[in-house]
Scaffold this motif. Structure first.
Motif, short mmCIF file in Angstrom:
data_model
loop_
_atom_site.label_atom_id
_atom_site.label_comp_id
_atom_site.label_asym_id
_atom_site.label_seq_id
_atom_site.Cartn_x
_atom_site.Cartn_y
_atom_site.Cartn_z
N UNK A 53 -0.99 -18.74 26.61
CA UNK A 53 -0.30 -17.93 27.63
C UNK A 53 1.14 -17.66 27.18
N UNK A 54 1.82 -18.69 26.70
CA UNK A 54 3.21 -18.52 26.23
C UNK A 54 3.25 -17.58 25.03
N UNK A 55 2.29 -17.70 24.12
CA UNK A 55 2.26 -16.80 22.97
C UNK A 55 2.04 -15.36 23.42
N UNK A 56 1.17 -15.14 24.39
CA UNK A 56 0.94 -13.76 24.87
C UNK A 56 2.20 -13.20 25.52
N UNK A 57 2.95 -14.03 26.22
CA UNK A 57 4.22 -13.58 26.80
C UNK A 57 5.25 -13.30 25.71
N UNK A 58 5.24 -14.10 24.66
CA UNK A 58 6.13 -13.87 23.51
C UNK A 58 5.77 -12.55 22.83
N UNK A 59 4.47 -12.29 22.67
CA UNK A 59 4.03 -11.02 22.10
C UNK A 59 4.47 -9.85 22.98
N UNK A 60 4.37 -10.02 24.29
CA UNK A 60 4.77 -8.96 25.21
C UNK A 60 6.25 -8.61 25.03
N UNK A 61 7.09 -9.63 24.91
CA UNK A 61 8.53 -9.39 24.69
C UNK A 61 8.77 -8.71 23.34
N UNK A 62 8.05 -9.13 22.31
CA UNK A 62 8.22 -8.54 20.98
C UNK A 62 7.80 -7.07 20.98
N UNK A 63 6.71 -6.76 21.67
CA UNK A 63 6.22 -5.38 21.75
C UNK A 63 7.21 -4.51 22.54
N UNK A 64 7.77 -5.07 23.60
CA UNK A 64 8.75 -4.31 24.40
C UNK A 64 10.00 -4.01 23.58
N UNK A 65 10.39 -4.96 22.74
CA UNK A 65 11.59 -4.78 21.92
C UNK A 65 11.34 -3.89 20.71
N UNK A 66 10.10 -3.85 20.24
CA UNK A 66 9.78 -3.10 19.02
C UNK A 66 8.42 -2.41 19.19
N UNK A 67 8.43 -1.19 19.75
CA UNK A 67 7.17 -0.47 19.96
C UNK A 67 6.36 -0.26 18.68
N UNK A 68 7.04 -0.17 17.55
CA UNK A 68 6.34 -0.03 16.27
C UNK A 68 5.48 -1.25 15.98
N UNK A 69 6.00 -2.42 16.31
CA UNK A 69 5.22 -3.66 16.16
C UNK A 69 4.01 -3.62 17.08
#
Length: 110
Positions: free
Chosen positions: A53-69
């Motif tokens: 769950x924490x990893x999915x939230x971390x991924x969500x933040x990374x995607x929000x910060x970098x749409x290319x990612x």
């Protein structure tokens, strides 16, 4: 709450079911100790664990910060059936491709 696809990706990462996907995320998180720790903590954890769950939230933040990612994640996303079939297709594909678990009967391409 992260989108369902990110939760599925996080679970795939935890089991290392898709090596190319894991390497993509590991490289992205290399300069972020908190994100890298979330990836490490999720390794081997069940899909419904707090670590995933924490990893999915971390991924969500990374995607929000970098749409290319986010686009790269979606391009590498694979359908995984635990204990069955893992398919990954990336890059330019010429010809026919079928991704399936069970097929009853034949497949014919024309």
């Amino acid at each position: 709450m992260p989108e369902p696809m990110l939760v599925t990706i996080a679970a795939s990462l935890a089991s290392r079911a898709v090596a190319g996907l894991y390497e993509l995320v590991r490289a992205k998180f290399a300069d972020d100790p908190v994100a890298a720790a979330a990836l490490t903590a999720a390794e081997g954890a069940p899909a419904d664990s707090p670590q995933v769950k924490e990893l999915s939230e971390t991924l969500e933040r990374a995607v929000a910060a970098d749409p290319g990612f986010g686009a790269e994640l979606r391009a590498h996303h694979a359908v995984t059936q635990t204990g069955r079939v893992t398919n990954q297709i990336s890059g330019t594909v010429h010809g026919n491709v079928v991704q399936a678990g069970d097929i009853q009967g034949g497949i014919r391409f024309k």
